[in-house]
Design a protein around this motif. Structure first.
Motif, PDB file in Angstrom:
ATOM      1  N   UNK A   1     -41.810 -28.822 -22.354  1.00 57.82           N
ATOM      2  CA  UNK A   1     -41.594 -28.366 -21.002  1.00 57.82           C
ATOM      3  C   UNK A   1     -41.101 -29.641 -20.379  1.00 57.82           C
ATOM      4  N   UNK A   2     -41.899 -30.669 -20.436  1.00 60.45           N
ATOM      5  CA  UNK A   2     -42.087 -32.104 -19.669  1.00 60.45           C
ATOM      6  C   UNK A   2     -40.755 -33.055 -20.078  1.00 60.45           C
ATOM      7  N   UNK A   3     -40.322 -32.760 -21.286  1.00 64.16           N
ATOM      8  CA  UNK A   3     -39.485 -33.588 -21.913  1.00 64.16           C
ATOM      9  C   UNK A   3     -38.153 -33.793 -21.172  1.00 64.16           C
ATOM     10  N   UNK A   4     -37.673 -33.224 -20.155  1.00 62.73           N
ATOM     11  CA  UNK A   4     -36.388 -33.558 -19.275  1.00 62.73           C
ATOM     12  C   UNK A   4     -36.725 -34.283 -18.306  1.00 62.73           C
ATOM     13  N   UNK A   5     -38.059 -33.917 -17.842  1.00 65.31           N
ATOM     14  CA  UNK A   5     -38.303 -34.799 -16.620  1.00 65.31           C
ATOM     15  C   UNK A   5     -38.769 -36.189 -17.030  1.00 65.31           C
ATOM     16  N   UNK A   6     -39.466 -36.337 -18.132  1.00 59.92           N
ATOM     17  CA  UNK A   6     -39.619 -37.613 -18.690  1.00 59.92           C
ATOM     18  C   UNK A   6     -38.481 -38.659 -19.010  1.00 59.92           C
ATOM     19  N   UNK A   7     -37.774 -37.943 -19.821  1.00 59.76           N
ATOM     20  CA  UNK A   7     -36.316 -38.554 -19.966  1.00 59.76           C
ATOM     21  C   UNK A   7     -35.601 -38.952 -18.763  1.00 59.76           C
TER      22      UNK A   7
END
Length: 89
Positions: free
Chosen positions: A64-70
């Motif tokens: 879920x948070x992968x795109x934000x972290x990237x």
């Protein structure tokens, strides 16, 4: 490059590491606390009961948070790379 600049770059990098790691670790910590409380209340002492929910919530958070972290990581790298000419001169 002055020592203050180096310290500022290092501070920003360490803050990024803390931010990205805490996004992944905190939900697992909360789930671990909930499962441990459940285990203490029911006196069930099973190791896999605490491991599996933490693993699942960690995977869900990464998905879920992968795109934000990237995006945060790439923005930081872009700022750092674009400031190289100003740091050298």
């Amino acid at each position: 490059m002055t020592p203050e600049t180096v310290i500022d770059i290092l501070r920003e990098a360490l803050w990024m590491i803390v931010l990205l790691c805490s996004v992944i670790i905190m939900p697992g910590l909360v789930i671990g606390l909930v499962v441990s409380t459940f285990q203490a209340a029911t006196q069930i002492n099973e190791q896999t009961l605490s491991f599996l929910p933490r693993l699942l919530i960690t995977l869900i958070v990464i998905i879920v948070m992968g795109p934000w972290m990237l995006t945060k990581l790439l923005d930081h790298a872009h700022r750092l790379i674009s400031s190289i000419p100003f740091l050298i001169g």
